[in-house]
Design a protein around this motif. Structure first.
Motif, PDB file in Angstrom:
ATOM      1  N   CYS A   5     -63.534 -30.876   0.738  1.00 49.33           N
ATOM      2  CA  CYS A   5     -63.654 -32.206   1.331  1.00 49.33           C
ATOM      3  C   CYS A   5     -62.975 -32.186   2.708  1.00 49.33           C
ATOM      4  O   CYS A   5     -61.847 -31.711   2.836  1.00 49.33           O
ATOM      5  N   ARG A  12     -65.452 -30.520  -3.180  1.00 50.41           N
ATOM      6  CA  ARG A  12     -66.477 -31.547  -2.951  1.00 50.41           C
ATOM      7  C   ARG A  12     -67.112 -32.006  -4.249  1.00 50.41           C
ATOM      8  O   ARG A  12     -67.184 -31.263  -5.217  1.00 50.41           O
ATOM      9  N   HIS A  16     -70.832 -37.327  -3.879  1.00 44.04           N
ATOM     10  CA  HIS A  16     -70.254 -37.895  -2.653  1.00 44.04           C
ATOM     11  C   HIS A  16     -70.271 -36.912  -1.482  1.00 44.04           C
ATOM     12  O   HIS A  16     -69.568 -37.146  -0.496  1.00 44.04           O
ATOM     13  N   PHE A  19     -67.941 -35.202   0.767  1.00 43.96           N
ATOM     14  CA  PHE A  19     -66.601 -35.625   0.367  1.00 43.96           C
ATOM     15  C   PHE A  19     -66.399 -35.421  -1.130  1.00 43.96           C
ATOM     16  O   PHE A  19     -67.331 -35.110  -1.855  1.00 43.96           O
ATOM     17  N   THR A  22     -65.495 -41.476  -3.393  1.00 47.66           N
ATOM     18  CA  THR A  22     -65.814 -42.665  -2.596  1.00 47.66           C
ATOM     19  C   THR A  22     -64.664 -42.984  -1.653  1.00 47.66           C
ATOM     20  O   THR A  22     -64.878 -43.390  -0.518  1.00 47.66           O
ATOM     21  N   ARG A  25     -64.875 -40.759   1.365  1.00 44.02           N
ATOM     22  CA  ARG A  25     -66.054 -41.154   2.147  1.00 44.02           C
ATOM     23  C   ARG A  25     -65.748 -42.422   2.941  1.00 44.02           C
ATOM     24  O   ARG A  25     -66.063 -42.525   4.130  1.00 44.02           O
ATOM     25  N   ASP A  26     -65.091 -43.399   2.302  1.00 49.85           N
ATOM     26  CA  ASP A  26     -64.744 -44.649   2.973  1.00 49.85           C
ATOM     27  C   ASP A  26     -63.682 -44.442   4.047  1.00 49.85           C
ATOM     28  O   ASP A  26     -63.710 -45.100   5.094  1.00 49.85           O
ATOM     29  N   ASP A  28     -63.386 -41.786   5.887  1.00 44.94           N
ATOM     30  CA  ASP A  28     -64.104 -41.209   7.019  1.00 44.94           C
ATOM     31  C   ASP A  28     -64.859 -42.293   7.793  1.00 44.94           C
ATOM     32  O   ASP A  28     -64.812 -42.327   9.021  1.00 44.94           O
TER      33      ASP A  28
END
Length: 59
Positions: A5, A12, A16, A19, A22, A25-26, A28
């Motif tokens: 990630c 990873r 996602h 990433f 979540t 990802r959020d 980023d």
């Protein structure tokens, strides 16, 4: 072996990718919204932005 990630370096998750979760990802996405990342180049002029927003749609 897949790359880790890019945020926390954990493995990873296929769900996602790229990433692990979540949350990463959020994080980023928040970096992009908060100007934590930048694309090289000069800032766009307000007139250039307005021209793109009101550009007529092609059929």
């Amino acid at each position: 072996m897949s790359k880790p990630c890019p945020i926390c370096k954990k493995p990873r998750s296929e769900e996602h990718a790229p990433f692990c979760s979540t949350r990463c990802r959020d994080r980023d996405l928040a970096q992009w919204f908060g100007d934590g990342y930048a694309v090289p180049g000069r800032p766009a002029l307000p007139e250039e932005i307005a021209a793109e927003v009101v550009k007529p749609q092609e059929d």
